[in-house]
Write a protein that holds these residues in place. Sequence first.
Motif, PDB file in Angstrom:
ATOM      1  N   HIS A 292      44.166  36.569  36.535  1.00 58.42           N
ATOM      2  CA  HIS A 292      43.300  35.833  37.469  1.00 58.42           C
ATOM      3  C   HIS A 292      42.322  36.715  38.225  1.00 58.42           C
ATOM      4  CE1 HIS A 292      47.289  36.609  39.294  1.00 58.42           C
ATOM      5  NE2 HIS A 292      46.553  37.061  40.309  1.00 58.42           N
TER       6      HIS A 292
ATOM      7  N   PHE B 159      38.908  34.902  37.505  1.00 60.08           N
ATOM      8  CA  PHE B 159      38.370  34.018  38.551  1.00 60.08           C
ATOM      9  C   PHE B 159      36.997  34.486  39.047  1.00 60.08           C
ATOM     10  CE2 PHE B 159      41.900  31.061  40.210  1.00 60.08           C
ATOM     11  CZ  PHE B 159      42.478  30.976  38.955  1.00 60.08           C
TER      12      PHE B 159
ATOM     13  N   GLY C 125      42.050  27.104  42.358  1.00 58.78           N
ATOM     14  CA  GLY C 125      42.766  27.703  41.239  1.00 58.78           C
ATOM     15  C   GLY C 125      44.256  27.583  41.437  1.00 58.78           C
TER      16      GLY C 125
ATOM     17  N   TYR D 267      36.388  31.332  46.563  1.00 62.21           N
ATOM     18  CA  TYR D 267      37.328  30.296  46.151  1.00 62.21           C
ATOM     19  C   TYR D 267      37.821  29.570  47.393  1.00 62.21           C
ATOM     20  CZ  TYR D 267      37.269  31.272  41.254  1.00 62.21           C
ATOM     21  OH  TYR D 267      36.859  31.366  39.963  1.00 62.21           O
TER      22      TYR D 267
END
Lengths: 325, 141
Positions: free
Chosen positions: B69, B73, B92, B109
């Motif tokens: 990730h 990401f 996520g 995020y």
Amino acid sequence: MAQPSLSQRLVQGEKAALARLISWAENGDARFAETLRELGPRASKSWRTGITGPPGAGKSTLVNELARELRTHARTVGILAVDPSSPFSGGALLGDRIRMEERTVDPGVFIRSMASRGAHGGIARAAVDACDAIEAAGYDEILLETVGVGQAEYDVVSAADTVLVVLCPGAGDGIQAMKAGILEVADVLVVNKADLAGADRLATDLEEAVHIRATGGARDPQGWAAPVVTCSAGTGKDIDEVLRQIEKHRSWLAGERLERARREKRLRHVRRTVEEQLAQELWERRGWNEKASALLESGRAPYDVVETLVSSILGAAKRDGVKSA
Amino acid sequence: MSTRKIRVLIAKPGLDGHDRGAKTVASVLRDHGMEVIYTGLHQTPEMIAETAVQEDVDVVGLSILSGAHMSLFPRVRAELEKRGLTDALLVGGGIIPDEDAKKLESEGYAKLFGPGTHTEEIAKYIETTMNARWAKQGASR
Ligand SMILES: Nc1nc2c(ncn2[C@@H]2O[C@H](COP(=O)(O)OP(=O)(O)OP(=O)(O)O)[C@@H](O)[C@H]2O)c(=O)[nH]1
Ligand SMILES: [Mg+2]
């Protein structure tokens, strides 16, 4: 520097602009019509192929293969994949793209998933609008996928110039196809999954059904008998044959027939849009929903309520007519 | 009808081959009235961003179980930005340690959901956040 307008960005081929325009179409946003107006009248140049058929027949896989083949002929392709919304939650799980993964980053391909949303037939209107948007963005070919074989799906797929009905072994036989009205809908009958047992049998069945229909009383007044094509989208076999049949139908339509068919489609689109906007006005903005349920609750019979509601505008229209006469 | 639905892309970047979790989330979001685009396994950041653009989604949800990730990401976010998609809500989930989650949440995020998160919680979070956003901006864009 002034920001370029959405219509400018659309004409420049910006996918985000096309995506937003389609969102406006599906949300019934007034900016959709404004943008099309800004773009002005344009010659329709996209060929619209509808792909319908029972769940799992391989429609998306076929769309992917058709797009691949069309790209080798340097045609740009816009894809609209319609899936049903849940009648319970109003949400939708849109999974057609899984089969079109290879096309995702091709600059000459645009793919959009659309949920059918309300039961008002709004999807048929939205699908036409979305196709118009894709056309305005300059795509050569439009592939419109929708699942099912009923009236509602036909409404959607009838936006297309050529309609493919995709069947596969195990998903019904020729008699079922006749019953379900598939033969009337289809311009081309595709038997997919030719690699599986039963495909030839199904193709023979369908050919017979088409023949019966063509020689029987219900002879197609248009004079086009749907050809039956067998292919295997999973392996990419005979996809070119499917395209050839689309091309054949296209040549057959070209000219007067196409003009007439498109005129009818435009009229149908206008009617639908008018109906949708009126319904919205009455049920939502003028509070007919509340009015109707209050009347029903007061013990009035349904048709009584209908008459009260309808005459409340038709009566007004008559009065207006008298006044202006 | 002029009602907007929350459109969500659920994607699985990277190489791990387990999409049960992602499918569960997708179906729960559907049950919450959202329109969920599900694209299957092994999506590259480029594919995810292209899909997000073409589908004009409000939310991009990524699921990674492979542990990659921290590289994937940010790359998805970069690809989204490259395409001008800066206002999508990024979330996520997967096997993401707290410190990684904090880092990602400081880098654009909105929220990372660790292992064991109830899917209802994810749905509620998206619903609440989008509704608040739309209440502020108006639901049309
Ligand atoms: N054996 C075989 N399987 C195929 C073929 N084409 C598609 N399939 C498989 O059939 C299944 C359904 O394919 P889709 O393309 O998703 O079918 P669809 O008609 O779009 O399905 P819905 O959109 O859900 O109605 C998938 O597992 C495909 O891999 C084929 O030619 N042969
Ligand atoms: Mg499909």
